[in-house]
Enzyme design. Structure first.
Site, PDB file in Angstrom:
ATOM      1  N   HIS A   1       0.890  -1.434   0.037  1.00 55.64           N
ATOM      2  CA  HIS A   1       0.112  -0.042  -0.114  1.00 55.64           C
ATOM      3  C   HIS A   1       1.203   1.181   0.290  1.00 55.64           C
ATOM      4  CE1 HIS A   1      -2.960  -3.284   2.243  1.00 55.64           C
ATOM      5  NE2 HIS A   1      -3.869  -2.769   0.656  1.00 55.64           N
TER       6      HIS A   1
ATOM      7  N   HIS B   1      -6.795   4.879   5.635  1.00 56.60           N
ATOM      8  CA  HIS B   1      -6.580   3.090   5.042  1.00 56.60           C
ATOM      9  C   HIS B   1      -5.124   3.938   5.046  1.00 56.60           C
ATOM     10  CE1 HIS B   1      -5.851   0.516   2.065  1.00 56.60           C
ATOM     11  NE2 HIS B   1      -6.776  -0.079   2.006  1.00 56.60           N
TER      12      HIS B   1
ATOM     13  N   GLU C   1      -2.567   3.040   2.296  1.00 54.89           N
ATOM     14  CA  GLU C   1      -2.879   3.582   0.684  1.00 54.89           C
ATOM     15  C   GLU C   1      -3.030   4.918   0.963  1.00 54.89           C
ATOM     16  OE1 GLU C   1      -4.203   3.915  -3.260  1.00 54.89           O
ATOM     17  OE2 GLU C   1      -4.492   2.039  -2.742  1.00 54.89           O
TER      18      GLU C   1
ATOM     19  N   CYS D   1      -6.958   1.035 -10.496  1.00 53.72           N
ATOM     20  CA  CYS D   1      -5.960   0.586 -11.045  1.00 53.72           C
ATOM     21  C   CYS D   1      -7.516  -0.847 -11.699  1.00 53.72           C
ATOM     22  CB  CYS D   1      -5.537  -0.629  -9.569  1.00 53.72           C
ATOM     23  SG  CYS D   1      -4.960  -2.096 -10.486  1.00 53.72           S
TER      24      CYS D   1
END
Length: 285
Positions: free
Chosen positions: A79, A129, A131, A197
């Site tokens: 991440h 999170h 990331e 992604c």
């Protein structure tokens, strides 16, 4: 016997596979060297079963920089980490191995480049999170993080700023992102970074397709895995029964007995061995 439709995209994505290969190589070299510690700065991927396997082999899990010691070999999780953390690791005298997913690294660098003049950033993602925390650190101007279009509308936006940049956590939902893009374009001169992604998009599309055919859906993966939770959300949007589990032992076999057609998918950090085991258990119904 229940019919199980398993998603072809279920299991490790490119970034996860690459990160684990780097950790495997580091572990091999560490054993040959027999000195210092091999440390993960945060879970390398969001799967507790995989994490336990590596920790049993002597890999140390550090939840903060305070746990890092001079001479440690520290592997940065898939991440990514905030860029100031990476700089501090070097100051601490650690040897750094970067296992950040290439897609995440690409997003980090794109945000850095797009906000070089202090441009405001709208970031679609989960604020807590890891990331997202890393992505935010690459913004060179004000940053607003929000988890949905609804949350964006409720938050104080950059009303005095005309030029803004929009980006997203790499595993966010494409449809929601498109709606956010349309909304922001109405009041701003908008630059959009396409950071979601493609593997995430394909997984969500396949989960939707299977959920439209199945009577129930099993989603396998870590409870802390954002991309796995979103697969469950996609399935639930079809109005069918959905269970998010980590291991086969969590399967609600009695509750599943009435269903003749069961869908099966898994997050990007879920090992094939666990998915196989879940499928075998479902076949016993």
């Amino acid at each position: 016997m229940a019919t199980v439709l398993r998603a072809k995209t279920a299991g490790f994505c490119m970034g996860v596979g690459l990160a684990l290969r780097k950790l495997d190589q580091a572990l091999k070299e560490h054993r040959a060297r027999s000195s210092g510690r091999l440390v993960m700065l945060g879970p390398i991927i969001h799967n507790p079963q995989v994490m336990n396997t590596y920790m049993q082999q002597g890999v140390v899990l550090a939840h903060s920089l305070d746990a890092v010691q001079p001479g440690d070999t520290v592997i940065i999780r898939a991440h990514g980490v905030p860029r100031e953390d990476e700089a501090r690791l070097l100051d601490l005298g650690a040897h750094v191995l970067d296992a950040t997913c290439p897609k995440v690294k690409q997003a980090q660098l794109a945000i850095d480049e797009a906000t070089r003049q202090g441009t405001s950033l709208y970031l679609f993602g989960e604020a807590e999170h890891p990331e997202v925390q890393g992505l935010v650190s690459y913004a060179n101007g004000p940053c607003l993080v929000f988890g949905s279009l609804k949350e964006l509308k409720e938050k104080q936006t950059f009303k005095d700023t005309h030029n803004v940049v929009l980006a997203a956590q790499t595993t966010q939902e494409r449809e929601e992102f498109e709606a956010i893009k349309k909304t922001l374009a109405e009041g701003h001169s908008l630059s959009v970074l396409e950071t979601i992604c493609d593997a995430t998009r394909r997984r969500q599309q396949e989960a939707l397709m299977i959920s439209q055919q199945a009577e129930a859906m099993i989603v396998v993966g870590g409870k802390t895995s954002g991309n796995t939770r979103r697969l469950a959300d996609v399935a639930e949007s079809c109005g069918i029964a959905v269970w998010h589990i980590e291991v086969p032992e969590e399967l609600p076999l009695e509750a599943l007995k009435p269903y003749g057609f069961i869908g099966l998918t898994a997050g990007a950090s879920t090992p094939r061995s666990i998915i196989d085991a879940v499928q075998e258990s479902l076949k016993t119904l």
